[in-house]
Design a protein around this motif. Structure first.
Motif, short mmCIF file in Angstrom:
data_model
loop_
_atom_site.label_atom_id
_atom_site.label_comp_id
_atom_site.label_asym_id
_atom_site.label_seq_id
_atom_site.Cartn_x
_atom_site.Cartn_y
_atom_site.Cartn_z
N ASP A 37 0.81 -1.24 0.00
CA ASP A 37 0.00 0.00 0.00
C ASP A 37 0.84 1.27 0.00
O ASP A 37 0.34 2.35 0.33
N ASN A 38 2.13 1.14 -0.36
CA ASN A 38 3.03 2.29 -0.43
C ASN A 38 3.15 2.98 0.93
O ASN A 38 3.26 4.20 1.03
N GLY A 39 3.14 2.17 1.99
CA GLY A 39 3.22 2.71 3.34
C GLY A 39 4.64 2.98 3.78
O GLY A 39 5.61 2.64 3.10
N ASN A 40 4.75 3.61 4.95
CA ASN A 40 6.06 3.92 5.52
C ASN A 40 6.12 3.46 6.98
O ASN A 40 6.58 4.18 7.85
N ARG A 41 5.60 2.26 7.23
CA ARG A 41 5.67 1.70 8.57
C ARG A 41 7.13 1.42 8.92
O ARG A 41 7.91 1.04 8.07
N LYS A 42 7.45 1.57 10.20
CA LYS A 42 8.80 1.29 10.68
C LYS A 42 8.79 0.08 11.61
O LYS A 42 7.81 -0.15 12.30
N TYR A 43 9.87 -0.67 11.62
CA TYR A 43 9.95 -1.79 12.55
C TYR A 43 11.16 -1.64 13.47
O TYR A 43 12.16 -0.99 13.12
N ILE A 44 11.04 -2.23 14.66
CA ILE A 44 12.15 -2.35 15.61
C ILE A 44 12.26 -3.83 15.96
O ILE A 44 11.34 -4.40 16.56
N MET A 45 13.34 -4.46 15.55
CA MET A 45 13.60 -5.86 15.88
C MET A 45 14.65 -5.93 16.99
O MET A 45 15.68 -5.24 16.91
N ILE A 46 14.39 -6.75 18.00
CA ILE A 46 15.35 -6.96 19.09
C ILE A 46 15.58 -8.46 19.23
O ILE A 46 14.62 -9.22 19.32
N GLN A 47 16.84 -8.86 19.26
CA GLN A 47 17.15 -10.29 19.34
C GLN A 47 18.46 -10.51 20.08
O GLN A 47 19.46 -9.84 19.82
N LEU A 48 18.45 -11.46 20.99
CA LEU A 48 19.67 -11.89 21.65
C LEU A 48 20.53 -12.66 20.64
O LEU A 48 20.02 -13.54 19.96
N PRO A 49 21.82 -12.34 20.52
CA PRO A 49 22.68 -13.07 19.58
C PRO A 49 23.02 -14.46 20.10
O PRO A 49 24.18 -14.78 20.39
N GLU A 50 22.00 -15.30 20.18
CA GLU A 50 22.16 -16.66 20.67
C GLU A 50 23.03 -17.46 19.69
O GLU A 50 22.78 -17.45 18.49
N ILE A 51 24.02 -18.13 20.22
CA ILE A 51 24.97 -18.88 19.39
C ILE A 51 24.28 -20.08 18.74
O ILE A 51 23.50 -20.79 19.38
N THR A 52 24.54 -20.29 17.46
CA THR A 52 23.99 -21.46 16.77
C THR A 52 24.86 -22.68 17.07
O THR A 52 26.07 -22.58 17.22
N SER A 53 24.20 -23.81 17.13
CA SER A 53 24.90 -25.06 17.42
C SER A 53 25.68 -25.54 16.19
O SER A 53 25.26 -25.33 15.05
N GLU A 54 26.80 -26.18 16.44
CA GLU A 54 27.61 -26.70 15.34
C GLU A 54 26.87 -27.77 14.54
O GLU A 54 27.23 -28.07 13.40
N LYS A 55 25.84 -28.34 15.15
CA LYS A 55 25.06 -29.38 14.48
C LYS A 55 24.00 -28.80 13.55
O LYS A 55 23.46 -29.51 12.70
N GLU A 56 23.69 -27.52 13.71
CA GLU A 56 22.61 -26.91 12.94
C GLU A 56 23.07 -26.52 11.54
O GLU A 56 24.25 -26.21 11.30
#
Length: 660
Positions: free
Chosen positions: A453-472
């Motif tokens: 719709d040609n909008g200008n919504r803004k987002y705020i993302m917050i995430q802990l930098p959790e370590i990925t497993s070597e198996k993943e």
């Protein structure tokens, strides 16, 4: 000149100020007279010793940590960002508890919608290990920024005696802080499983108020599931609360947006989406008050059409009518008077076969349609969405992540977040927050909405930098932590959306015009860290007390940049992290103009009156009603220059002058 203290919003002080506004008579010598407060509250004071309450081990500490200001900051990371200079979107790496504290001033009551998908507490997922004494230090240890090796985030085993308590202690302060960020008409959606849905409802009733509970929806997550010893779980819950029910608009739903495929090519409604709906529908019962709905309509070639039946008007002319004699005499959706009034907006389509008949009783060569514009339906609709959501399966998320070549399990589909955004009427310029952002599904959904719709919504993302497993698979493909996955997903999703948009412009139908791509597909990255100012970092001061006394001349940490410090000042002053920053120079001294004259900062050395004169000159252009100026405390060559600068600014009407 006032010296900044580096504190985030003090929620206790804010609450006390609100209490003073409501009940000024209950304060005596700066303290609250609770007897006077009880008198003001009258019958609303609980007099019985026993009453209903929901409590658990650690609840009081969880409340306390929500009220404790953070000593951290958010450091800009240009190299991980996209379109840094122009974007208004934020991606923040860090413990969401500390980040939410840091956002309290800048985003207080500015967020329209919060969506979170927190750990469901299945016994296999982790909970954040909050340290009630210093959560920032705990975060630095967990992410390997302190000590030799970061601590792994352990799972919350259901064998633990504090299985539910640990989860509640994690959620309570975060939801408490999140509520402050919602606008008065703001809404929060929380996806949750059956393990904690009851407990979550109880703490949300306490935090948001049970009167602001909007409802609990169920969402089908998968169609088939062979797991489970008794019931095979295939749905989760969606708890919904508003900030203030008085201001919250009714939810909006029941529209199939995909049906609106056509685009108006001319007239006042040019460019609007619409769908074609037949004027004749076989389901209409002609014997139910439809006496004025059987008539002839003239087609573009001069022929006439009418729904099938046994009885026809005597005169073959436009609008000639007859009353239905039986159920066999079919009718139009419109009455004849409505047709004559609105026939100019009908749409005729020439077809090989039609269920209409012509003036000779033969199958007609035309179908008659009405145009239904999407904008009209949105503005007039009062339909509410069903509280059982069936069309946003987890399988859809797997497909869209596969198309982006992003390895991540258990993400929600972006279509769900789009649906929720439209349901609670997120406007074109609103902010959407997700503080358990995972693979950044919410950011992806906002990009799609804006493109739609040609909008200008803004987002705020917050995430802990959790370590990925070597198996993943994620680790094997080079993603060291979840934040790297989320950022890359946004990059690829934005590029894909833009590519598809431009390809559509290259394949336009006859008469269609190319559109301009205006969607903001960039994002600014910030990372949680300790304060840039030595005096504001309690841990630094404690560990380096002798050194800090010796180096008090320079209050800024050696490994920090001016950009780091600028954004910490934005947070402390309550300005958005996307506030425009302009840079000017006077005699090699840099002046930062932030927010079109709202804040001027100079971190240069040997500052003199020429800097004050330049600030005054620029301020005449912007004529900002309230101006704050910040210098380094040791940024002046001597006390005389310092006094001259301050007095020059004050004479010009700029009195809010601070130092760090």
């Amino acid at each position: 000149m006032q010296k900044l203290n580096g504190e985030t919003l003090n929620i206790v002080d804010t609450n006390i100020e609100k209490l003073k506004e409501l009940f000024p008579d209950v304060f005596s010598e700066g303290k609250i007279d609770f007897d006077a407060l009880k008198t003001n509250l009258g019958d609303f004071v609980e007099k019985e010793n026993e009453r209903y309450s929901f409590t658990w081990n650690g609840k009081e500490k969880a409340k306390k940590i929500a009220l404790t200001p953070s000593t951290g900051t958010l450091r800009p990371c240009k190299e991980d960002s996209k379109d840094w200079e122009t974007t208004e979107n934020l991606y923040i790496e860090g413990d969401n508890l500390e980040v939410l504290k840091l956002l309290q001033k800048s985003y207080f009551e500015k967020v329209k919608m919060i969506y979170i998908d927190p750990p469901y507490n299945t016994g296999k997922d982790f909970v954040y290990k909050d340290n009630f004494n210093d959560n920032l230090k705990n975060y630095m240890e967990v992410t390997g920024q302190l000590g030799e090796e970061g601590e792994k985030l352990s799972t919350n085993s259901d064998q633990s005696g504090r299985y539910h308590s640990n989860w509640l202690n994690m959620m309570y302060p975060r939801l408490k802080l999140a509520r402050n960020l919602l606008k008065d008409d703001g809404v929060i959606f929380i996806s949750i499983g059956e393990q904690e849905v009851d407990n979550l409802r109880k703490i949300c009733d306490e935090i948001f108020g049970d009167g602001n509970f909007i409802g609990e929806a169920g969402r089908i997550s998968k169609k088939a599931n062979n797991q489970g010893d008794y019931w095979a779980p295939n749905f989760d819950y969606l708890l919904t609360y508003c900030k203030n029910l008085e201001f919250c608009s009714p939810f909006f739903g029941g529209i199939n947006y995909k049906a609106y495929k056509e685009i108006e090519e001319k007239g006042e409604r040019r460019g609007e989406k619409y769908q074609l709906i037949r004027l004749y529908m076989t389901s209409l019962d002609p014997m139910r008050g439809c006496n004025n709905q059987r008539y002839y309509i003239e087609c573009p070639d001069g022929s006439f059409v009418i729904p099938p039946g046994n009885n026809f008007p005597e005169n073959i002319s436009d609008g000639a009518k007859i009353e239905p004699k039986s159920g066999a005499d079919k009718v139009w959706r419109w009455s004849v008077s409505s047709y004559l009034e609105k026939k100019d907006v009908l749409y005729f389509k020439r077809v090989k076969s039609s269920n209409l008949v012509d003036e000779n009783g033969n199958p007609a060569k035309w179908n008659v349609f009405t145009k239904t514009y999407l904008n009209d339906v949105i503005s007039k609709s009062s339909a509410s969405p069903n509280n059982f959501i069936e069309n946003h399966l987890n399988q859809s998320s797997s497909h869209e992540l596969k198309k982006l070549d992003i390895p991540f399990d258990f993400a929600k589909p972006s279509s769900l977040i789009e649906f929720l955004s439209e349901t609670c009427r997120v406007g074109k310029f609103d902010i959407v927050l997700d503080f358990f952002s995972g693979s950044a599904t919410t950011a992806h959904a906002v990009l799609k909405l804006n493109t739609k719709d040609n909008g200008n919504r803004k987002y705020i993302m917050i995430q802990l930098p959790e370590i990925t497993s070597e198996k993943e698979d994620a680790f094997k493909e080079g993603f060291k932590n979840i934040c790297e996955i989320g950022k890359e997903r946004i990059r690829r999703a934005g590029d894909k959306i833009k590519k598809e948009f431009l390809e559509a412009n290259e394949n336009l139908k006859l008469g269609e015009e190319a559109k301009e791509f205006n969607t903001d597909i960039g994002f600014k990255v910030f990372k949680l860290d300790s304060s840039n100012i030595k005096a504001w970092d309690s841990e630094y001061a404690k560990d380096n007390i002798q050194k800090s006394l010796m180096e008090s001349v320079d209050n800024i940490k050696e490994d920090r940049t001016e950009l780091d410090l600028l954004f910490e000042l934005l947070l402390k002053q309550g300005l958005d992290l996307t506030t425009p920053i302009m840079e000017t120079k006077v005699n090699d001294k840099v002046i930062y103009n932030i927010g079109a004259g709202a804040l001027y900062v100079s971190l240069s050395n040997n500052i003199s009156v020429d800097v004050a004169d330049k600030i005054i000159e620029e301020n005449k252009t912007y004529n900002s009603p309230r101006v704050t100026v910040i210098f380094k405390d040791n940024g002046f060559a001597n006390d005389v220059d310092k006094t001259n600068v301050i007095q020059t600014l004050k004479v010009a009407g700029i009195t809010d002058i601070k130092s760090i």
